[in-house]
Design a protein around this motif. Sequence first.
Motif, PDB file in Angstrom:
ATOM      1  N   ASP A   1       9.004  47.451  59.376  1.00  0.00           N
ATOM      2  CA  ASP A   1       8.352  48.361  58.779  1.00  0.00           C
ATOM      3  C   ASP A   1       7.917  47.772  57.393  1.00  0.00           C
ATOM      4  OD1 ASP A   1       8.489  49.972  61.032  1.00  0.00           O
ATOM      5  OD2 ASP A   1      10.229  51.048  60.490  1.00  0.00           O
ATOM      6  N   THR A   2       8.912  47.260  56.801  1.00  0.00           N
ATOM      7  CA  THR A   2       8.715  46.701  55.411  1.00  0.00           C
ATOM      8  C   THR A   2       7.400  45.768  55.316  1.00  0.00           C
ATOM      9  OG1 THR A   2      10.952  46.825  55.047  1.00  0.00           O
ATOM     10  CG2 THR A   2       9.823  45.641  53.319  1.00  0.00           C
ATOM     11  N   GLU A   3       7.310  44.931  56.379  1.00  0.00           N
ATOM     12  CA  GLU A   3       6.283  43.816  56.209  1.00  0.00           C
ATOM     13  C   GLU A   3       4.841  44.495  56.480  1.00  0.00           C
ATOM     14  OE1 GLU A   3       8.650  39.996  58.184  1.00  0.00           O
ATOM     15  OE2 GLU A   3       7.897  41.487  59.535  1.00  0.00           O
ATOM     16  N   ARG A   4       5.036  45.635  57.416  1.00  0.00           N
ATOM     17  CA  ARG A   4       3.728  46.486  57.689  1.00  0.00           C
ATOM     18  C   ARG A   4       3.157  47.055  56.587  1.00  0.00           C
ATOM     19  NH1 ARG A   4       2.260  47.731  62.428  1.00  0.00           N
ATOM     20  NH2 ARG A   4       4.181  47.446  63.358  1.00  0.00           N
ATOM     21  N   ALA A   5       4.387  47.478  55.743  1.00  0.00           N
ATOM     22  CA  ALA A   5       3.714  48.394  54.402  1.00  0.00           C
ATOM     23  C   ALA A   5       3.328  47.330  53.312  1.00  0.00           C
ATOM     24  CB  ALA A   5       5.096  48.878  53.603  1.00  0.00           C
ATOM     25  N   ALA A   6       3.857  46.075  53.222  1.00  0.00           N
ATOM     26  CA  ALA A   6       3.426  45.346  52.358  1.00  0.00           C
ATOM     27  C   ALA A   6       2.034  44.799  52.965  1.00  0.00           C
ATOM     28  CB  ALA A   6       4.090  43.919  52.385  1.00  0.00           C
TER      29      ALA A   6
ATOM     30  N   SER B   1       5.087  29.090  52.676  1.00  0.00           N
ATOM     31  CA  SER B   1       4.328  30.436  52.951  1.00  0.00           C
ATOM     32  C   SER B   1       3.597  30.910  51.558  1.00  0.00           C
ATOM     33  CB  SER B   1       5.237  31.485  53.626  1.00  0.00           C
ATOM     34  OG  SER B   1       6.479  31.609  52.407  1.00  0.00           O
ATOM     35  N   GLY B   2       3.862  30.309  50.372  1.00  0.00           N
ATOM     36  CA  GLY B   2       3.238  30.582  49.263  1.00  0.00           C
ATOM     37  C   GLY B   2       3.987  32.189  48.937  1.00  0.00           C
ATOM     38  N   SER B   3       3.057  32.867  48.517  1.00  0.00           N
ATOM     39  CA  SER B   3       3.360  34.253  48.170  1.00  0.00           C
ATOM     40  C   SER B   3       3.266  35.417  49.238  1.00  0.00           C
ATOM     41  CB  SER B   3       2.496  34.725  46.659  1.00  0.00           C
ATOM     42  OG  SER B   3       3.124  33.983  45.611  1.00  0.00           O
ATOM     43  N   ASP B   4       2.981  34.748  50.212  1.00  0.00           N
ATOM     44  CA  ASP B   4       2.691  35.742  51.546  1.00  0.00           C
ATOM     45  C   ASP B   4       4.133  36.223  51.914  1.00  0.00           C
ATOM     46  OD1 ASP B   4       2.194  37.174  53.666  1.00  0.00           O
ATOM     47  OD2 ASP B   4       1.250  35.451  54.780  1.00  0.00           O
ATOM     48  N   ALA B   5       4.571  37.409  51.609  1.00  0.00           N
ATOM     49  CA  ALA B   5       5.801  38.066  51.893  1.00  0.00           C
ATOM     50  C   ALA B   5       6.161  38.315  53.390  1.00  0.00           C
ATOM     51  CB  ALA B   5       6.080  39.358  51.039  1.00  0.00           C
ATOM     52  N   ALA B   6       5.079  38.466  54.160  1.00  0.00           N
ATOM     53  CA  ALA B   6       5.208  38.574  55.649  1.00  0.00           C
ATOM     54  C   ALA B   6       5.538  37.311  56.337  1.00  0.00           C
ATOM     55  CB  ALA B   6       4.057  39.202  56.359  1.00  0.00           C
ATOM     56  N   SER B   7       5.009  36.302  55.730  1.00  0.00           N
ATOM     57  CA  SER B   7       5.499  34.842  56.274  1.00  0.00           C
ATOM     58  C   SER B   7       6.318  34.054  55.545  1.00  0.00           C
ATOM     59  CB  SER B   7       3.971  34.034  56.030  1.00  0.00           C
ATOM     60  OG  SER B   7       2.893  34.745  56.722  1.00  0.00           O
ATOM     61  N   MET B   8       7.078  34.934  54.684  1.00  0.00           N
ATOM     62  CA  MET B   8       8.376  34.118  54.215  1.00  0.00           C
ATOM     63  C   MET B   8       9.392  33.594  55.219  1.00  0.00           C
ATOM     64  SD  MET B   8      10.306  35.902  50.907  1.00  0.00           S
ATOM     65  CE  MET B   8      10.495  37.533  52.151  1.00  0.00           C
ATOM     66  N   ARG B   9       9.936  32.512  54.986  1.00  0.00           N
ATOM     67  CA  ARG B   9      10.886  31.832  55.844  1.00  0.00           C
ATOM     68  C   ARG B   9      12.362  32.062  55.542  1.00  0.00           C
ATOM     69  NH1 ARG B   9       8.019  26.220  58.209  1.00  0.00           N
ATOM     70  NH2 ARG B   9       6.238  27.083  58.645  1.00  0.00           N
ATOM     71  N   ASP B  10      12.573  32.442  54.192  1.00  0.00           N
ATOM     72  CA  ASP B  10      13.798  32.561  53.681  1.00  0.00           C
ATOM     73  C   ASP B  10      14.626  33.754  54.422  1.00  0.00           C
ATOM     74  OD1 ASP B  10      13.174  30.483  51.393  1.00  0.00           O
ATOM     75  OD2 ASP B  10      11.715  32.021  51.071  1.00  0.00           O
TER      76      ASP B  10
ATOM     77  N   ALA C   1      13.552  37.367  46.933  1.00  0.00           N
ATOM     78  CA  ALA C   1      13.162  38.150  47.981  1.00  0.00           C
ATOM     79  C   ALA C   1      13.632  37.086  49.455  1.00  0.00           C
ATOM     80  CB  ALA C   1      11.577  38.150  47.875  1.00  0.00           C
ATOM     81  N   PHE C   2      13.888  37.935  50.201  1.00  0.00           N
ATOM     82  CA  PHE C   2      14.177  37.064  51.631  1.00  0.00           C
ATOM     83  C   PHE C   2      13.964  38.194  52.752  1.00  0.00           C
ATOM     84  CE2 PHE C   2      18.122  38.380  49.627  1.00  0.00           C
ATOM     85  CZ  PHE C   2      18.694  39.301  50.708  1.00  0.00           C
ATOM     86  N   LYS C   3      14.154  37.824  54.114  1.00  0.00           N
ATOM     87  CA  LYS C   3      14.189  38.569  55.237  1.00  0.00           C
ATOM     88  C   LYS C   3      15.688  38.677  55.666  1.00  0.00           C
ATOM     89  CE  LYS C   3       9.487  37.625  57.032  1.00  0.00           C
ATOM     90  NZ  LYS C   3       8.601  36.936  58.144  1.00  0.00           N
ATOM     91  N   LEU C   4      15.776  40.022  55.804  1.00  0.00           N
ATOM     92  CA  LEU C   4      17.151  40.426  56.031  1.00  0.00           C
ATOM     93  C   LEU C   4      17.274  40.652  57.673  1.00  0.00           C
ATOM     94  CD1 LEU C   4      20.221  41.008  54.970  1.00  0.00           C
ATOM     95  CD2 LEU C   4      19.303  43.578  55.057  1.00  0.00           C
ATOM     96  N   ARG C   5      18.461  39.980  58.225  1.00  0.00           N
ATOM     97  CA  ARG C   5      18.792  40.309  59.630  1.00  0.00           C
ATOM     98  C   ARG C   5      20.203  40.567  59.687  1.00  0.00           C
ATOM     99  NH1 ARG C   5      19.328  36.966  63.539  1.00  0.00           N
ATOM    100  NH2 ARG C   5      19.841  35.145  62.358  1.00  0.00           N
ATOM    101  N   ASP C   6      20.384  41.393  60.698  1.00  0.00           N
ATOM    102  CA  ASP C   6      21.614  42.279  60.738  1.00  0.00           C
ATOM    103  C   ASP C   6      22.029  42.110  62.465  1.00  0.00           C
ATOM    104  OD1 ASP C   6      24.109  43.520  60.725  1.00  0.00           O
ATOM    105  OD2 ASP C   6      23.044  45.496  60.556  1.00  0.00           O
TER     106      ASP C   6
ATOM    107  N   GLU D   1      16.911  46.000  58.703  1.00  0.00           N
ATOM    108  CA  GLU D   1      16.488  44.897  58.524  1.00  0.00           C
ATOM    109  C   GLU D   1      15.193  44.904  58.112  1.00  0.00           C
ATOM    110  OE1 GLU D   1      16.818  43.485  62.478  1.00  0.00           O
ATOM    111  OE2 GLU D   1      18.766  42.537  62.154  1.00  0.00           O
ATOM    112  N   GLY D   2      14.528  43.468  57.655  1.00  0.00           N
ATOM    113  CA  GLY D   2      13.281  43.584  57.224  1.00  0.00           C
ATOM    114  C   GLY D   2      13.070  42.568  55.503  1.00  0.00           C
ATOM    115  N   ILE D   3      12.049  42.738  54.933  1.00  0.00           N
ATOM    116  CA  ILE D   3      12.254  42.024  53.538  1.00  0.00           C
ATOM    117  C   ILE D   3      12.881  42.986  52.569  1.00  0.00           C
ATOM    118  CG2 ILE D   3      10.595  41.557  51.811  1.00  0.00           C
ATOM    119  CD1 ILE D   3       8.241  41.155  53.896  1.00  0.00           C
ATOM    120  N   THR D   4      13.702  42.245  51.861  1.00  0.00           N
ATOM    121  CA  THR D   4      14.695  42.896  50.785  1.00  0.00           C
ATOM    122  C   THR D   4      14.856  42.237  49.755  1.00  0.00           C
ATOM    123  OG1 THR D   4      16.576  43.940  50.593  1.00  0.00           O
ATOM    124  CG2 THR D   4      16.875  42.004  51.770  1.00  0.00           C
ATOM    125  N   LEU D   5      15.372  42.474  48.721  1.00  0.00           N
ATOM    126  CA  LEU D   5      15.497  41.786  47.318  1.00  0.00           C
ATOM    127  C   LEU D   5      17.056  42.030  46.685  1.00  0.00           C
ATOM    128  CD1 LEU D   5      13.418  40.783  45.486  1.00  0.00           C
ATOM    129  CD2 LEU D   5      13.678  42.564  43.962  1.00  0.00           C
ATOM    130  N   ALA D   6      17.504  40.893  46.486  1.00  0.00           N
ATOM    131  CA  ALA D   6      18.852  40.703  46.005  1.00  0.00           C
ATOM    132  C   ALA D   6      18.696  40.330  44.618  1.00  0.00           C
ATOM    133  CB  ALA D   6      19.951  39.723  46.577  1.00  0.00           C
TER     134      ALA D   6
END
Length: 319
Positions: A69-74, A229-238, A272-277, A287-292
Amino acid sequence: PPCATPISSQSLGSREVARGRRLTRMQRSGMLSRSAKAVLARTPKHKGQRHFITPAYNLAKKIMPKISDTERAALNCGTIKFDRDIFSGDPSVKNLSQDYKLATLNPEEQKFLDNEVNTLCEMVNTYDVQKAGNLSPEAWKYIRKNKFMGLMIKKNFGGKGFSDHGHAKIVEKISMRDSTACVTVMVPNSLGPGELLAHYGTQEQKDYYLPRLADGIDIPCFGLTGPSSGSDAASMRDEGVVCVKDGVLGISVSCNKRYITLAPVATVIGLAFKLRDPDGLLTKGKEGITLALLPTSPNQFAPNGIPGLKTGPRHDPFG
């Protein structure tokens, strides 16, 4: 080619009918190969359906990973306004005036622009900045003292409380003098975690970080851009994985960032990174893109610092 005979939709339709009749006769007479018959068997019967695009699209839907949902919003963020009229070939001044109102500076913003901003511009020189690879100590001191890093932070947290338009005009003017000074002021007020803290931080985080960010005691950076992935949050590998270590619920993050403005001097990082649980340990959120929010040295939120967190030296891509 210019000399080619134009083809109307009517002539195309008659050609398709004639082609269908020929194929039917060939099919009856046994003149079609096995591969041709297989293609015909897969050809949609009803008019207008695409013969190749639909199967390819359905196959792509099965292969492509699902987005959160976070990636879709972005991906869906942003709006279409006057640019829609431009690309449609029918721009309207009337629509432009209705969609966009002329913004103005308030007296405090105008005074800051005419005084503090002019003084900062007089203090920086692009040649000297590029040669030294940094702003002068005097420029850094002036930026901190006059709250250039807290333009967007509310006054009750020690900031200037300026508007988006005021921030834009200040950054615009500094950029005409020196790009390094410009991004030094711009990032803490836009990409830096100050605004995210104001909206989503706990009260304890706001009380600690926002006054320090406004005064330039803490220098922020936003860790999004990566080498793949540059600044493309949806393609982020972190990636960060929710886990329990020594009885403490936390996140184990694996990341590699590059071209992060102010990272070499930052004291707090919005990572910024992709969170998995995978084990379902989260009690809230998903889960999804989040920020620490990570300090680069020990503070009250991380008394022992953040193990494994390292920031590199300045990198000049032009050599």
